[in-house]
Motif scaffolding. Structure first.
Motif, PDB file in Angstrom:
ATOM      1  N   PHE A  27       0.811  -1.214   0.000  1.00 31.71           N
ATOM      2  CA  PHE A  27       0.000   0.000   0.000  1.00 31.71           C
ATOM      3  C   PHE A  27       0.849   1.271   0.000  1.00 31.71           C
ATOM      4  CE2 PHE A  27      -2.382  -3.400   2.168  1.00 31.71           C
ATOM      5  CZ  PHE A  27      -3.415  -3.544   1.250  1.00 31.71           C
ATOM      6  N   ARG A  28       2.112   1.118  -0.327  1.00 29.41           N
ATOM      7  CA  ARG A  28       3.021   2.260  -0.321  1.00 29.41           C
ATOM      8  C   ARG A  28       2.583   3.325  -1.329  1.00 29.41           C
ATOM      9  NH1 ARG A  28       8.558  -0.063  -0.791  1.00 29.41           N
ATOM     10  NH2 ARG A  28       8.031  -0.776   1.317  1.00 29.41           N
ATOM     11  N   LEU A  29       2.219   2.898  -2.538  1.00 34.16           N
ATOM     12  CA  LEU A  29       1.783   3.843  -3.565  1.00 34.16           C
ATOM     13  C   LEU A  29       0.474   4.508  -3.163  1.00 34.16           C
ATOM     14  CD1 LEU A  29       2.066   5.178  -6.326  1.00 34.16           C
ATOM     15  CD2 LEU A  29       0.943   3.167  -7.333  1.00 34.16           C
ATOM     16  N   LEU A  30      -0.442   3.730  -2.611  1.00 34.60           N
ATOM     17  CA  LEU A  30      -1.724   4.284  -2.164  1.00 34.60           C
ATOM     18  C   LEU A  30      -1.490   5.420  -1.175  1.00 34.60           C
ATOM     19  CD1 LEU A  30      -4.886   4.101  -1.804  1.00 34.60           C
ATOM     20  CD2 LEU A  30      -4.401   2.568   0.105  1.00 34.60           C
ATOM     21  N   VAL A  34      -2.407   9.382  -1.692  1.00 31.27           N
ATOM     22  CA  VAL A  34      -3.320  10.058  -0.765  1.00 31.27           C
ATOM     23  C   VAL A  34      -2.639  11.273  -0.161  1.00 31.27           C
ATOM     24  CG1 VAL A  34      -4.507   9.843   1.454  1.00 31.27           C
ATOM     25  CG2 VAL A  34      -4.732   8.031  -0.245  1.00 31.27           C
ATOM     26  N   ASN A  35      -1.404  11.120   0.261  1.00 30.52           N
ATOM     27  CA  ASN A  35      -0.669  12.258   0.828  1.00 30.52           C
ATOM     28  C   ASN A  35      -0.571  13.421  -0.156  1.00 30.52           C
ATOM     29  OD1 ASN A  35      -0.129  11.124   3.346  1.00 30.52           O
ATOM     30  ND2 ASN A  35       1.836  10.257   2.705  1.00 30.52           N
ATOM     31  N   ALA A  36      -0.455  13.098  -1.426  1.00 28.99           N
ATOM     32  CA  ALA A  36      -0.267  14.130  -2.449  1.00 28.99           C
ATOM     33  C   ALA A  36      -1.565  14.797  -2.879  1.00 28.99           C
ATOM     34  CB  ALA A  36       0.420  13.522  -3.669  1.00 28.99           C
ATOM     35  N   SER A  64       1.529   4.018   8.472  1.00 25.29           N
ATOM     36  CA  SER A  64       2.299   4.909   9.346  1.00 25.29           C
ATOM     37  C   SER A  64       2.885   6.097   8.574  1.00 25.29           C
ATOM     38  CB  SER A  64       3.414   4.137  10.051  1.00 25.29           C
ATOM     39  OG  SER A  64       4.375   3.665   9.106  1.00 25.29           O
ATOM     40  N   ALA A  65       2.972   5.984   7.256  1.00 25.16           N
ATOM     41  CA  ALA A  65       3.516   7.067   6.434  1.00 25.16           C
ATOM     42  C   ALA A  65       2.460   8.095   6.027  1.00 25.16           C
ATOM     43  CB  ALA A  65       4.184   6.492   5.182  1.00 25.16           C
ATOM     44  N   LEU A  66       1.197   7.881   6.428  1.00 30.08           N
ATOM     45  CA  LEU A  66       0.154   8.855   6.107  1.00 30.08           C
ATOM     46  C   LEU A  66       0.463  10.203   6.749  1.00 30.08           C
ATOM     47  CD1 LEU A  66      -3.295   7.020   6.472  1.00 30.08           C
ATOM     48  CD2 LEU A  66      -2.449   8.191   4.429  1.00 30.08           C
ATOM     49  N   THR A 234     -10.247   2.357 -12.122  1.00 28.07           N
ATOM     50  CA  THR A 234      -9.150   3.334 -12.061  1.00 28.07           C
ATOM     51  C   THR A 234      -7.911   2.635 -11.500  1.00 28.07           C
ATOM     52  OG1 THR A 234      -9.944   4.067  -9.871  1.00 28.07           O
ATOM     53  CG2 THR A 234     -10.674   5.329 -11.793  1.00 28.07           C
ATOM     54  N   PRO A 235      -7.296   1.761 -12.291  1.00 27.06           N
ATOM     55  CA  PRO A 235      -6.181   0.949 -11.777  1.00 27.06           C
ATOM     56  C   PRO A 235      -4.979   1.764 -11.303  1.00 27.06           C
ATOM     57  CG  PRO A 235      -6.373   0.752 -14.173  1.00 27.06           C
ATOM     58  CD  PRO A 235      -7.603   1.438 -13.698  1.00 27.06           C
ATOM     59  N   ASP A 236      -4.824   2.979 -11.799  1.00 28.10           N
ATOM     60  CA  ASP A 236      -3.688   3.810 -11.390  1.00 28.10           C
ATOM     61  C   ASP A 236      -3.962   4.581 -10.093  1.00 28.10           C
ATOM     62  OD1 ASP A 236      -2.227   3.002 -13.602  1.00 28.10           O
ATOM     63  OD2 ASP A 236      -3.047   4.601 -14.867  1.00 28.10           O
ATOM     64  N   GLN A 237      -5.208   4.579  -9.655  1.00 29.34           N
ATOM     65  CA  GLN A 237      -5.562   5.255  -8.393  1.00 29.34           C
ATOM     66  C   GLN A 237      -6.672   4.453  -7.742  1.00 29.34           C
ATOM     67  OE1 GLN A 237      -6.172   9.718  -8.019  1.00 29.34           O
ATOM     68  NE2 GLN A 237      -8.213   9.050  -7.473  1.00 29.34           N
ATOM     69  N   ARG A 238      -6.309   3.590  -6.817  1.00 32.56           N
ATOM     70  CA  ARG A 238      -7.270   2.642  -6.271  1.00 32.56           C
ATOM     71  C   ARG A 238      -8.026   3.190  -5.062  1.00 32.56           C
ATOM     72  NH1 ARG A 238      -4.533  -3.323  -7.298  1.00 32.56           N
ATOM     73  NH2 ARG A 238      -3.971  -2.897  -9.463  1.00 32.56           N
ATOM     74  N   PHE A 239      -8.466   4.424  -5.198  1.00 34.75           N
ATOM     75  CA  PHE A 239      -9.332   5.042  -4.181  1.00 34.75           C
ATOM     76  C   PHE A 239     -10.144   6.114  -4.868  1.00 34.75           C
ATOM     77  CE2 PHE A 239      -5.272   7.285  -4.145  1.00 34.75           C
ATOM     78  CZ  PHE A 239      -5.646   8.618  -4.165  1.00 34.75           C
TER      79      PHE A 239
END
Length: 244
Positions: A27-30, A34-36, A64-66, A234-239
């Motif tokens: 979930f690193r990319l997710l 989200v942060n961006a 934890s990186a959120l 939306t495979p490049d943005q799964r939210f």
């Protein structure tokens, strides 16, 4: 400086992460996206795959990186091994707010009310508390979740409010699922407090093969944000990302 109550809030929403013990880095990319792009993240249940505390620890490590606040509800998978308290404790360590009939307030502007929800069917086909004790217990669980949501919404006096849950409050976002299982994926009992308190939007998961959008009878938008469904569209943005 306080946020302008009329300003838009960028809300990211996703459910059904189904985190497993071997999902380190999944979930690193997710989190990075989200942060961006978002001011806040909401998670709509099935955070873990089998309800194991080890899975909760991995997910906590991932989240934890959120850098934005996060509110979440649990799903049916999170209850599988009876380790809900332990999973919630791990997620709380990294600032994830688990809602169960209560609410989270973002910058005094957006109130998030959350419940897991339950099944039971929709409209005139909603299961009624008649007959065997087991049936009555099933119906009572749906009623209890609806009452918990009503209580959470009644305590919100924020300019904006949204609802997060795992099960669906409407049948429309379940279209695409096998018709035989749809009554077990949600119930219209959950829609009553949503319409009464006029939420801005509702986010749910659970229906991996459902439909992305629908509306309650009062016209409140409902979004199915199950990650497997997001991945299809939306495979490049799964939210989902909405301005509230």
């Amino acid at each position: 400086m306080a946020r302008d109550p009329n300003s838009k809030i960028r809300l990211a929403a996703v459910g059904d992460l189904h985190c497993r013990e071997d999902h380190h880095g999944r979930f690193r990319l997710l989190v990075k996206q989200v942060n961006a792009s978002a001011d806040m993240l909401v998670l709509c249940g099935d955070l873990t795959d089998r309800g194991m505390v080890e899975e909760g620890k991995v997910l906590a490590e991932e989240l934890s990186a959120l850098r934005v606040p996060c509110a979440a509800v649990l799903g049916n998978h999170d209850y599988e091994h009876g380790q809900v308290k332990e999973i919630c404790a791990e997620l709380a360590k990294v600032g994830i707010h688990i809602l169960d009939g209560d609410h989270f307030i973002f910058e005094k502007v957006l109130g998030v009310a959350g419940v897991k929800g339950f099944g039971g069917g929709f409209g005139n086909a909603t299961l009624q508390a008649f007959g065997e004790g087991q049936t009555k217990s099933f119906v009572q669980e749906a009623v209890s979740e609806s009452l918990k949501l009503e209580a959470a919404l009644s305590h919100l006096d924020t300019p904006k409010k949204v609802v997060i849950m795992h099960y669906s409050p409407i049948p429309e976002t379940l279209e695409g699922e096998n018709i035989e299982i749809r009554p077990f994926l949600g119930t219209s009992r959950l829609a009553m407090p949503i319409d009464h308190y006029r939420a801005e939007a509702v986010f749910h998961g659970h229906a991996h093969h459902g439909t992305r959008e629908g509306k309650t009878r009062a016209g409140i938008p409902v979004y199915n944000v199950a990650m497997p469904l997001m991945a299809k569209h939306t495979p490049d943005q799964r939210f989902a990302l909405l301005e509230i």
